[in-house]
Design a protein around this motif. Structure first.
Motif, PDB file in Angstrom:
ATOM      1  N   THR A 103     -49.712 -20.100  19.397  1.00  0.00           N
ATOM      2  CA  THR A 103     -49.838 -18.734  18.888  1.00  0.00           C
ATOM      3  C   THR A 103     -48.542 -18.244  18.246  1.00  0.00           C
ATOM      4  O   THR A 103     -48.575 -17.452  17.301  1.00  0.00           O
ATOM      5  CB  THR A 103     -50.259 -17.774  20.005  1.00  0.00           C
ATOM      6  N   GLY A 104     -47.391 -18.717  18.728  1.00  0.00           N
ATOM      7  CA  GLY A 104     -46.131 -18.372  18.078  1.00  0.00           C
ATOM      8  C   GLY A 104     -46.062 -18.906  16.660  1.00  0.00           C
ATOM      9  O   GLY A 104     -45.669 -18.194  15.721  1.00  0.00           O
ATOM     10  N   LEU A 105     -46.452 -20.171  16.468  1.00  0.00           N
ATOM     11  CA  LEU A 105     -46.456 -20.748  15.125  1.00  0.00           C
ATOM     12  C   LEU A 105     -47.497 -20.081  14.235  1.00  0.00           C
ATOM     13  O   LEU A 105     -47.259 -19.843  13.044  1.00  0.00           O
ATOM     14  CB  LEU A 105     -46.724 -22.249  15.214  1.00  0.00           C
ATOM     15  N   ILE A 106     -48.668 -19.773  14.807  1.00  0.00           N
ATOM     16  CA  ILE A 106     -49.717 -19.114  14.019  1.00  0.00           C
ATOM     17  C   ILE A 106     -49.247 -17.734  13.562  1.00  0.00           C
ATOM     18  O   ILE A 106     -49.497 -17.321  12.418  1.00  0.00           O
ATOM     19  CB  ILE A 106     -51.007 -19.010  14.844  1.00  0.00           C
ATOM     20  N   THR A 107     -48.540 -17.016  14.439  1.00  0.00           N
ATOM     21  CA  THR A 107     -48.053 -15.685  14.082  1.00  0.00           C
ATOM     22  C   THR A 107     -47.125 -15.736  12.880  1.00  0.00           C
ATOM     23  O   THR A 107     -47.266 -14.959  11.929  1.00  0.00           O
ATOM     24  CB  THR A 107     -47.324 -15.059  15.278  1.00  0.00           C
ATOM     25  N   VAL A 108     -46.175 -16.659  12.891  1.00  0.00           N
ATOM     26  CA  VAL A 108     -45.229 -16.751  11.778  1.00  0.00           C
ATOM     27  C   VAL A 108     -45.941 -17.224  10.510  1.00  0.00           C
ATOM     28  O   VAL A 108     -45.599 -16.798   9.405  1.00  0.00           O
ATOM     29  CB  VAL A 108     -44.070 -17.687  12.148  1.00  0.00           C
ATOM     30  N   THR A 109     -46.931 -18.100  10.647  1.00  0.00           N
ATOM     31  CA  THR A 109     -47.702 -18.524   9.475  1.00  0.00           C
ATOM     32  C   THR A 109     -48.416 -17.344   8.835  1.00  0.00           C
ATOM     33  O   THR A 109     -48.423 -17.190   7.607  1.00  0.00           O
ATOM     34  CB  THR A 109     -48.721 -19.602   9.878  1.00  0.00           C
ATOM     35  N   VAL A 110     -49.007 -16.489   9.670  1.00  0.00           N
ATOM     36  CA  VAL A 110     -49.672 -15.297   9.149  1.00  0.00           C
ATOM     37  C   VAL A 110     -48.668 -14.370   8.468  1.00  0.00           C
ATOM     38  O   VAL A 110     -48.939 -13.811   7.384  1.00  0.00           O
ATOM     39  CB  VAL A 110     -50.413 -14.564  10.290  1.00  0.00           C
ATOM     40  N   VAL A 111     -47.499 -14.209   9.072  1.00  0.00           N
ATOM     41  CA  VAL A 111     -46.466 -13.358   8.479  1.00  0.00           C
ATOM     42  C   VAL A 111     -46.052 -13.892   7.115  1.00  0.00           C
ATOM     43  O   VAL A 111     -45.949 -13.143   6.125  1.00  0.00           O
ATOM     44  CB  VAL A 111     -45.254 -13.273   9.427  1.00  0.00           C
ATOM     45  N   TYR A 112     -45.813 -15.189   7.027  1.00  0.00           N
ATOM     46  CA  TYR A 112     -45.354 -15.781   5.776  1.00  0.00           C
ATOM     47  C   TYR A 112     -46.432 -15.685   4.694  1.00  0.00           C
ATOM     48  O   TYR A 112     -46.152 -15.378   3.532  1.00  0.00           O
ATOM     49  CB  TYR A 112     -44.967 -17.244   6.009  1.00  0.00           C
ATOM     50  N   MET A 113     -47.698 -15.934   5.063  1.00  0.00           N
ATOM     51  CA  MET A 113     -48.786 -15.837   4.093  1.00  0.00           C
ATOM     52  C   MET A 113     -48.979 -14.394   3.625  1.00  0.00           C
ATOM     53  O   MET A 113     -49.266 -14.139   2.446  1.00  0.00           O
ATOM     54  CB  MET A 113     -50.076 -16.376   4.713  1.00  0.00           C
ATOM     55  N   ASN A 122     -38.544  -7.965  -3.620  1.00  0.00           N
ATOM     56  CA  ASN A 122     -37.652  -8.103  -2.470  1.00  0.00           C
ATOM     57  C   ASN A 122     -38.394  -8.899  -1.396  1.00  0.00           C
ATOM     58  O   ASN A 122     -39.006  -8.336  -0.485  1.00  0.00           O
ATOM     59  CB  ASN A 122     -37.235  -6.732  -1.942  1.00  0.00           C
ATOM     60  N   GLU A 123     -38.360 -10.217  -1.519  1.00  0.00           N
ATOM     61  CA  GLU A 123     -39.140 -11.083  -0.632  1.00  0.00           C
ATOM     62  C   GLU A 123     -38.668 -10.983   0.816  1.00  0.00           C
ATOM     63  O   GLU A 123     -39.478 -11.006   1.748  1.00  0.00           O
ATOM     64  CB  GLU A 123     -39.048 -12.521  -1.116  1.00  0.00           C
ATOM     65  N   ILE A 124     -37.363 -10.863   1.029  1.00  0.00           N
ATOM     66  CA  ILE A 124     -36.827 -10.817   2.389  1.00  0.00           C
ATOM     67  C   ILE A 124     -37.300  -9.551   3.106  1.00  0.00           C
ATOM     68  O   ILE A 124     -37.737  -9.590   4.259  1.00  0.00           O
ATOM     69  CB  ILE A 124     -35.291 -10.887   2.357  1.00  0.00           C
ATOM     70  N   LEU A 125     -37.239  -8.407   2.426  1.00  0.00           N
ATOM     71  CA  LEU A 125     -37.654  -7.148   3.039  1.00  0.00           C
ATOM     72  C   LEU A 125     -39.132  -7.184   3.411  1.00  0.00           C
ATOM     73  O   LEU A 125     -39.523  -6.775   4.507  1.00  0.00           O
ATOM     74  CB  LEU A 125     -37.372  -5.989   2.083  1.00  0.00           C
ATOM     75  N   VAL A 126     -39.972  -7.704   2.504  1.00  0.00           N
ATOM     76  CA  VAL A 126     -41.400  -7.774   2.784  1.00  0.00           C
ATOM     77  C   VAL A 126     -41.671  -8.718   3.945  1.00  0.00           C
ATOM     78  O   VAL A 126     -42.528  -8.459   4.792  1.00  0.00           O
ATOM     79  CB  VAL A 126     -42.161  -8.214   1.515  1.00  0.00           C
ATOM     80  N   LEU A 127     -40.934  -9.815   4.011  1.00  0.00           N
ATOM     81  CA  LEU A 127     -41.116 -10.771   5.101  1.00  0.00           C
ATOM     82  C   LEU A 127     -40.777 -10.132   6.443  1.00  0.00           C
ATOM     83  O   LEU A 127     -41.511 -10.290   7.437  1.00  0.00           O
ATOM     84  CB  LEU A 127     -40.246 -12.007   4.849  1.00  0.00           C
ATOM     85  N   VAL A 128     -39.674  -9.403   6.508  1.00  0.00           N
ATOM     86  CA  VAL A 128     -39.277  -8.746   7.749  1.00  0.00           C
ATOM     87  C   VAL A 128     -40.281  -7.669   8.149  1.00  0.00           C
ATOM     88  O   VAL A 128     -40.671  -7.547   9.325  1.00  0.00           O
ATOM     89  CB  VAL A 128     -37.861  -8.155   7.615  1.00  0.00           C
ATOM     90  N   LEU A 129     -40.721  -6.873   7.172  1.00  0.00           N
ATOM     91  CA  LEU A 129     -41.705  -5.824   7.477  1.00  0.00           C
ATOM     92  C   LEU A 129     -43.019  -6.428   7.951  1.00  0.00           C
ATOM     93  O   LEU A 129     -43.648  -5.905   8.889  1.00  0.00           O
ATOM     94  CB  LEU A 129     -41.930  -4.960   6.241  1.00  0.00           C
ATOM     95  N   ALA A 130     -43.447  -7.530   7.323  1.00  0.00           N
ATOM     96  CA  ALA A 130     -44.671  -8.199   7.771  1.00  0.00           C
ATOM     97  C   ALA A 130     -44.504  -8.719   9.190  1.00  0.00           C
ATOM     98  O   ALA A 130     -45.435  -8.653  10.013  1.00  0.00           O
ATOM     99  CB  ALA A 130     -45.031  -9.333   6.822  1.00  0.00           C
ATOM    100  N   GLY A 131     -43.319  -9.238   9.505  1.00  0.00           N
ATOM    101  CA  GLY A 131     -43.061  -9.707  10.863  1.00  0.00           C
ATOM    102  C   GLY A 131     -43.117  -8.585  11.878  1.00  0.00           C
ATOM    103  O   GLY A 131     -43.647  -8.759  12.985  1.00  0.00           O
ATOM    104  N   ILE A 132     -42.593  -7.421  11.510  1.00  0.00           N
ATOM    105  CA  ILE A 132     -42.633  -6.279  12.422  1.00  0.00           C
ATOM    106  C   ILE A 132     -44.076  -5.842  12.674  1.00  0.00           C
ATOM    107  O   ILE A 132     -44.466  -5.557  13.811  1.00  0.00           O
ATOM    108  CB  ILE A 132     -41.802  -5.118  11.848  1.00  0.00           C
ATOM    109  N   VAL A 133     -44.888  -5.822  11.615  1.00  0.00           N
ATOM    110  CA  VAL A 133     -46.278  -5.392  11.755  1.00  0.00           C
ATOM    111  C   VAL A 133     -47.068  -6.361  12.627  1.00  0.00           C
ATOM    112  O   VAL A 133     -47.761  -5.966  13.578  1.00  0.00           O
ATOM    113  CB  VAL A 133     -46.935  -5.249  10.364  1.00  0.00           C
ATOM    114  N   VAL A 134     -46.964  -7.663  12.310  1.00  0.00           N
ATOM    115  CA  VAL A 134     -47.714  -8.658  13.076  1.00  0.00           C
ATOM    116  C   VAL A 134     -47.195  -8.727  14.514  1.00  0.00           C
ATOM    117  O   VAL A 134     -47.977  -8.875  15.461  1.00  0.00           O
ATOM    118  CB  VAL A 134     -47.634 -10.032  12.388  1.00  0.00           C
TER     119      VAL A 134
END
Length: 333
Positions: free
Chosen positions: A124-134, A143-155
């Motif tokens: 589930t940890g790997l699946i979570t990061v995969t969902v964040v990256y997708m 701003n790819e880095i900002l969107v990636l961090v915000l997606a990580g916070i949401v997920v």
């Protein structure tokens, strides 16, 4: 010469921490007994029954697990902070800790075997990061880095809500205490088989970080500068995220959620060896490993009952981080 001396001191501290952890416990051992037992095992001879059983079946597996988990979390924190050019980033920034925690507590709720709980948390940890990256790729922001961090916070927030739901549904007398204790971090259930599973995955995640240490350092200059220097930013970023996520998910699936190591230890390593990532990474690994070995030793010997690791790392990490902030403010002034 100074770098060699620093590395030698860090290795000596790590070895001293391992020796101290092997000695301390309900059945105390002397340094001579520990070294003699290890020497006999290396020569292929059995150690004396009480010492060998306590040392090789109980303490050393736990010490090795603490060493691997601490080094892995510190390496992931240093990599994330350099990659995102943000000193406040920690290994759980992409939701991996919350995702792995959700899988593990779900396994506890379903009363699954321990190895299945660990495997579920890792997956589930790997699946979570995969969902964040997708999700970040689908948004296609400049701003790819900002969107990636915000997606990580949401997920990560969604995974945290799932953990809260599982805690509500759990049996308050049996399952809920186990879930709460696991979420605070513990190595009390570590055995030899767990170390044999943990070590290859942590090494597999650390190898790309070591091989790409120069390119990761270049990424700290910014995407445009890194591209001008010939670094494939997208590929290197993806490999670093995958490797750091792998070691973080592995650590969380075995030891639970242990905070502050990935946030504070890289800062302490930078104070010691400077800002260059190729020097910060090995220093952070050694310091994180020694730190968690000492914290775990205190957790199982400081009181009559075992103290969760997350509590002790927070008690140490919060004041140190405040000191780092105050020191940084004086330097900026």
């Amino acid at each position: 010469m100074a770098r060699v001396t620093t590395a030698a001191v860090l290795v000596a501290i790590l070895l001293a921490a391992v020796l101290l952890a092997a000695m301390m416990g309900p059945y105390p051992l002397s340094p001579g007994q520990v070294l003699e037992a290890i020497g006999m095992r290396l020569l292929g001879q059995p150690a004396p029954a009480p010492v060998g059983t306590v040392l090789f079946q109980i303490r050393l597996p736990r010490v090795l697990a603490a060493l691997l988990v601490g080094g892995a979390l510190a390496a992931a924190g240093a990599s994330y902070q350099t990659l995102f050019r943000n000193p406040l980033v920690s290994p759980d920034i992409l939701g991996v800790s919350a995702g792995a925690g959700f899988g593990a507590v779900l396994g506890i709720l379903l009363s699954l075997p321990v190895f299945v709980i660990q495997a579920l948390g890792f997956a589930t940890g790997l699946i979570t990061v995969t969902v964040v990256y997708m999700l970040a790729r689908a948004l296609r922001s400049q701003n790819e880095i900002l969107v990636l961090v915000l997606a990580g916070i949401v997920v990560g927030a969604l995974a945290g809500a799932g953990i809260s739901l599982v805690k509500i549904l759990a049996d308050p007398y049996n399952q809920l205490p186990a879930i709460t204790f696991w979420l605070l971090g513990s190595l009390s259930g570590i055995r030899v088989n767990d170390v044999q599973t943990l070590a290859p995955l942590v090494i597999l995640g650390l190898v790309p970080l070591v091989l790409l240490r120069w390119r990761i350092g270049v990424l700290s200059l910014g995407d445009d500068e890194a591209k001008a220097l010939g670094v494939n930013v997208r590929v290197v970023r993806g490999v670093v995220i995958a490797a750091a996520t792998l070691v973080t998910a592995t650590a969380v699936s075995v030891a639970g959620i242990i905070g502050w190591i990935g946030l504070v230890i890289p800062h302490m390593a930078r104070l010691l060896v400077g800002p260059r990532f190729d020097r910060v990474l090995p220093a952070a690994v050694l310091m994180g490993a020694a730190f968690l070995v000492l914290i775990d030793t205190a957790a199982r010997t400081a009181a009559r009952i075992e103290i969760p690791l997350g509590l002790l790392t927070a008690l140490f990490g919060a004041p140190v981080f405040v000191w780092l902030l105050a020191r940084g403010r004086r330097m900026w002034s």
